[in-house]
Motif scaffolding. Structure first.
Motif, PDB file in Angstrom:
ATOM      1  N   GLU A   1       0.871  -1.122   0.038  1.00  0.00           N
ATOM      2  CA  GLU A   1      -0.087  -0.027   0.024  1.00  0.00           C
ATOM      3  C   GLU A   1       1.038   1.304   0.108  1.00  0.00           C
ATOM      4  O   GLU A   1       1.785   1.413   0.753  1.00  0.00           O
ATOM      5  CB  GLU A   1      -0.924   0.049   1.231  1.00  0.00           C
TER       6      GLU A   1
ATOM      7  N   ILE B   1       3.352   0.677   3.191  1.00  0.00           N
ATOM      8  CA  ILE B   1       3.290  -0.462   3.906  1.00  0.00           C
ATOM      9  C   ILE B   1       3.832  -1.615   3.177  1.00  0.00           C
ATOM     10  O   ILE B   1       3.250  -1.918   2.025  1.00  0.00           O
ATOM     11  CB  ILE B   1       1.880  -0.764   4.488  1.00  0.00           C
TER      12      ILE B   1
ATOM     13  N   GLN C   1       5.518 -10.377   8.088  1.00  0.00           N
ATOM     14  CA  GLN C   1       5.834  -8.776   8.872  1.00  0.00           C
ATOM     15  C   GLN C   1       5.396  -7.824   8.253  1.00  0.00           C
ATOM     16  O   GLN C   1       5.753  -7.772   7.099  1.00  0.00           O
ATOM     17  CB  GLN C   1       6.940  -8.848   9.628  1.00  0.00           C
ATOM     18  N   PHE C   2       4.188  -7.048   8.749  1.00  0.00           N
ATOM     19  CA  PHE C   2       3.968  -5.808   8.056  1.00  0.00           C
ATOM     20  C   PHE C   2       4.652  -4.594   8.788  1.00  0.00           C
ATOM     21  O   PHE C   2       4.577  -4.549   9.978  1.00  0.00           O
ATOM     22  CB  PHE C   2       2.319  -5.687   8.458  1.00  0.00           C
ATOM     23  N   LEU C   3       5.404  -3.965   7.740  1.00  0.00           N
ATOM     24  CA  LEU C   3       6.293  -2.683   8.003  1.00  0.00           C
ATOM     25  C   LEU C   3       5.816  -1.358   7.630  1.00  0.00           C
ATOM     26  O   LEU C   3       5.193  -1.664   6.317  1.00  0.00           O
ATOM     27  CB  LEU C   3       7.517  -2.926   7.985  1.00  0.00           C
ATOM     28  N   LYS C   4       5.955  -0.334   8.126  1.00  0.00           N
ATOM     29  CA  LYS C   4       5.831   0.980   7.391  1.00  0.00           C
ATOM     30  C   LYS C   4       7.367   1.298   7.123  1.00  0.00           C
ATOM     31  O   LYS C   4       8.363   1.165   8.040  1.00  0.00           O
ATOM     32  CB  LYS C   4       5.324   2.038   8.265  1.00  0.00           C
TER      33      LYS C   4
ATOM     34  N   LEU D   1      -4.642  -2.616   6.049  1.00  0.00           N
ATOM     35  CA  LEU D   1      -2.942  -2.894   6.344  1.00  0.00           C
ATOM     36  C   LEU D   1      -2.404  -1.972   7.331  1.00  0.00           C
ATOM     37  O   LEU D   1      -1.239  -2.323   7.944  1.00  0.00           O
ATOM     38  CB  LEU D   1      -2.615  -2.811   4.881  1.00  0.00           C
ATOM     39  N   GLU D   2      -2.905  -0.785   7.435  1.00  0.00           N
ATOM     40  CA  GLU D   2      -2.333   0.360   8.242  1.00  0.00           C
ATOM     41  C   GLU D   2      -2.255  -0.446   9.913  1.00  0.00           C
ATOM     42  O   GLU D   2      -1.471  -0.320  10.450  1.00  0.00           O
ATOM     43  CB  GLU D   2      -3.224   1.425   8.274  1.00  0.00           C
TER      44      GLU D   2
ATOM     45  N   LEU E   1      -2.691  -3.730  10.383  1.00  0.00           N
ATOM     46  CA  LEU E   1      -1.500  -4.775  10.519  1.00  0.00           C
ATOM     47  C   LEU E   1      -0.340  -4.330  10.732  1.00  0.00           C
ATOM     48  O   LEU E   1       0.516  -4.798  11.742  1.00  0.00           O
ATOM     49  CB  LEU E   1      -1.666  -5.454   9.166  1.00  0.00           C
ATOM     50  N   ALA E   2       0.136  -3.305  10.054  1.00  0.00           N
ATOM     51  CA  ALA E   2       1.514  -2.418  10.492  1.00  0.00           C
ATOM     52  C   ALA E   2       1.613  -2.054  11.760  1.00  0.00           C
ATOM     53  O   ALA E   2       2.709  -2.354  12.318  1.00  0.00           O
ATOM     54  CB  ALA E   2       1.700  -1.443   9.408  1.00  0.00           C
ATOM     55  N   GLU E   3       0.634  -1.698  12.430  1.00  0.00           N
ATOM     56  CA  GLU E   3       0.759  -1.322  13.869  1.00  0.00           C
ATOM     57  C   GLU E   3       0.941  -2.436  14.878  1.00  0.00           C
ATOM     58  O   GLU E   3       1.451  -2.550  15.666  1.00  0.00           O
ATOM     59  CB  GLU E   3      -0.805  -0.445  14.041  1.00  0.00           C
TER      60      GLU E   3
ATOM     61  N   SER F   1       1.348  -5.818  14.209  1.00  0.00           N
ATOM     62  CA  SER F   1       2.262  -6.814  13.461  1.00  0.00           C
ATOM     63  C   SER F   1       3.184  -7.124  14.537  1.00  0.00           C
ATOM     64  O   SER F   1       3.978  -6.057  14.726  1.00  0.00           O
ATOM     65  CB  SER F   1       2.805  -6.369  12.249  1.00  0.00           C
ATOM     66  N   PRO F   2       3.456  -8.232  15.219  1.00  0.00           N
ATOM     67  CA  PRO F   2       4.628  -8.609  16.248  1.00  0.00           C
ATOM     68  C   PRO F   2       5.800  -8.183  15.878  1.00  0.00           C
ATOM     69  O   PRO F   2       6.217  -8.881  14.856  1.00  0.00           O
ATOM     70  CB  PRO F   2       4.387  -9.971  16.517  1.00  0.00           C
TER      71      PRO F   2
ATOM     72  N   TYR G   1      -3.811 -10.414  13.581  1.00  0.00           N
ATOM     73  CA  TYR G   1      -2.694 -10.898  12.909  1.00  0.00           C
ATOM     74  C   TYR G   1      -2.738 -12.396  12.636  1.00  0.00           C
ATOM     75  O   TYR G   1      -2.473 -12.679  11.272  1.00  0.00           O
ATOM     76  CB  TYR G   1      -1.403 -10.684  13.817  1.00  0.00           C
TER      77      TYR G   1
ATOM     78  N   ALA H   1      -5.125 -12.619   9.477  1.00  0.00           N
ATOM     79  CA  ALA H   1      -4.538 -11.882   8.446  1.00  0.00           C
ATOM     80  C   ALA H   1      -3.505 -13.147   7.968  1.00  0.00           C
ATOM     81  O   ALA H   1      -3.563 -13.343   6.685  1.00  0.00           O
ATOM     82  CB  ALA H   1      -3.511 -10.736   8.741  1.00  0.00           C
TER      83      ALA H   1
END
Lengths: 236, 234
Positions: free
Chosen positions: A7, A14, A21-24, B149-150, B152-154, B156-157, B211, B214
């Motif tokens: 995204e 993102i 793992q989801f990261l910004k 997704l926002e 999930l980014a927050e 996400s372990p 999570y 997801a």
């Protein structure tokens, strides 16, 4: 580690790493497309500045609001004290016409009292043998007459007043006689629109010689619409 | 759940049905935006920037004129979006200079270009395109669950061990179809069943709910990029 762009946002994107793992990441829009593979690194980790800034912003907004409220309330109090008299006076002009009659009655009553007083005083002055007794009384409507120039009191004193800036009443007494010295008290009473007494100010004039001038400022309060002048004394 | 039909077949099947065309376009809105943003070199916002309107109509145009001979749909759509944007920018710059080239206004450089450009040029991105389709479908599926997704980014372990534990839970759910069915039906984690086969604390499972879901959706949707189907790569 490699990741795929999921995204795009204005100043970050993102990504999802291979291990789920989801990261910004600090990658602004316009560089990559969704689905592009990039290498993620801690250097590019997106740090949301908004948390701290937002908190500070909220605090500063709160402070600003408090300061504005404080300033406004101080100004408000001052405004009501200073400027409301005139506004009220403007509003009351219609009423004052109706109230003119009771005012006249009051005046008469007042006059009666002062006559007695002056009689007493003249009695005293007779005893002391101190020349001509002066007794004068008049009520001025501040709305109808915002300025009075040279009201003659027994050819000895002249009384003038003027409203300056809506709230400041400048009162002036002048000895207009050629050789008489005046001694006595001047009583200034401010009245509300219903002719009730607001405040009284006494100006003692001892040995007030020809050509001498006395000026007194009087601040008007809310609702004060007329001024009563009483002069009692002797000229010799 | 996830579609097993190829995007190409889907496009050909639905392109005469306005409602379904609308759905597909809204599913691919992030893709259209990212193509347009890359062309513009800046962030663009729907409802604000004209480039995105151009992009949306180009995507629709690509759907209408798509033919399997043209290769993969997404590559074709990307090409049409890019061409239409070039066309748009050219018109904008003409407007800026004044209309002294009005003779060229009526011709359509894009349709000609689409035919003349070698198919090779956009076959290169085949793998990317597969990923984009998966991502778009994954996003749509997450949205049905109210997950962004926002978010999930927050959540996400960050710790690998915890992430691995959650992925293991997701794998167990996918492996046991009765648990997967229950999750899909109730949208709740089958905590009781999980408790019977795993020794993960209930509280921990509840904390990792989003999570885990997801990850389950990623496994069911067969996200080819993510390496989550095997036991954590250990």
């Amino acid at each position: 580690m490699k990741a795929v762009i999921m995204e795009m946002h204005k100043d970050y994107c993102i990504v999802m790493t291979k291990d789920g793992q989801f990261l910004k990441q600090n990658i602004p829009a316009g560089v990559f497309e969704i689905g592009d593979e990039i290498a993620v690194s801690k250097e590019y980790a997106y740090e949301p500045k908004t948390v701290k800034v937002g908190w500070l912003k909220n605090l500063s907004i709160a402070y600003m609001t408090m300061i504005i409220v404080a300033v406004l309330s101080i100004f408000g109090v001052w405004y009501f004290k200073q400027y409301l008299p005139l506004k009220n006076a403007d509003l009351l002009t219609a009423d004052t016409v109706e109230e003119a009659a009771p005012a006249a009655i009051e005046e008469e009553v007042g006059e009666g009292e002062t006559r007695e007083e002056s009689a007493e005083e003249s009695g005293l002055s007779m005893e002391a043998d101190q020349g001509e007794a002066i007794s004068f009384e008049k009520t001025y409507s501040l709305i109808e007459e915002p300025k009075v120039d040279g009201e003659n009191i027994n050819d000895v004193l002249s009384f003038s007043y003027e409203i300056i800036g809506g709230v400041n009443l400048q009162v002036e007494f002048r000895n207009i006689s050629s050789a008489l010295i005046f001694s006595g008290d001047i009583k200034l009473t401010t009245l509300f629109s219903d002719n009730s007494v607001s405040r009284t100010k006494i100006i003692p004039l001892e040995n007030f010689e020809p050509v001498q001038v006395v000026k007194e400022p009087v601040f008007l309060k809310a609702g004060e619409t007329s001024l009563k002048l009483e002069v009692n004394g002797n000229a010799y | 759940m996830f579609r097993r039909q190829s995007l190409e077949d889907r496009v050909i099947e639905i392109r005469n049905d306005n409602d379904r065309v609308g759905w597909l376009i809204s599913e691919f809105k992030p893709f259209i935006a990212s193509v347009a943003q890359k062309r513009a070199g800046k962030f663009l916002e729907y409802g604000v920037d004209d480039e995105l309107s151009v992009g949306l109509s180009a995507f629709k145009e690509a759907m209408d004129s798509y033919d399997k001979k043209r290769g993969k749909f997404l590559s074709f759509a990307r090409l049409v979006i890019n061409m239409r944007l070039i066309d748009y920018y050219r018109k904008q710059s003409k407007k800026g200079k004044g209309k002294n080239l009005s003779l060229d206004d009526d011709d359509d450089p894009v349709s000609g270009l689409i035919d003349s450009i070698s198919m090779e040029q956009y076959r290169v991105n085949d793998e990317n395109d597969k990923r984009i389709i998966e991502i778009m479908e994954y996003r749509t599926e997450l949205r049905k669950w109210g997950i962004t997704l926002e978010q999930l980014a927050e959540i996400s372990p960050r710790q690998e061990a915890l992430r691995e534990q959650y992925k293991e839970v997701a794998r167990e759910i996918v492996k046991h179809s009765f648990m997967l069915r229950e999750l899909m039906k109730t949208k709740r984690l089958p905590l009781k069943e999980l408790g019977e086969i795993m020794t993960v604390h209930r509280k921990k499972l509840e904390r990792g709910r989003i999570y885990i879901i997801a990850m389950v959706l990623a496994m069911v949707g067969n996200l080819s990029y993510v390496d989550i189907h095997r036991g954590g790569g250990r």
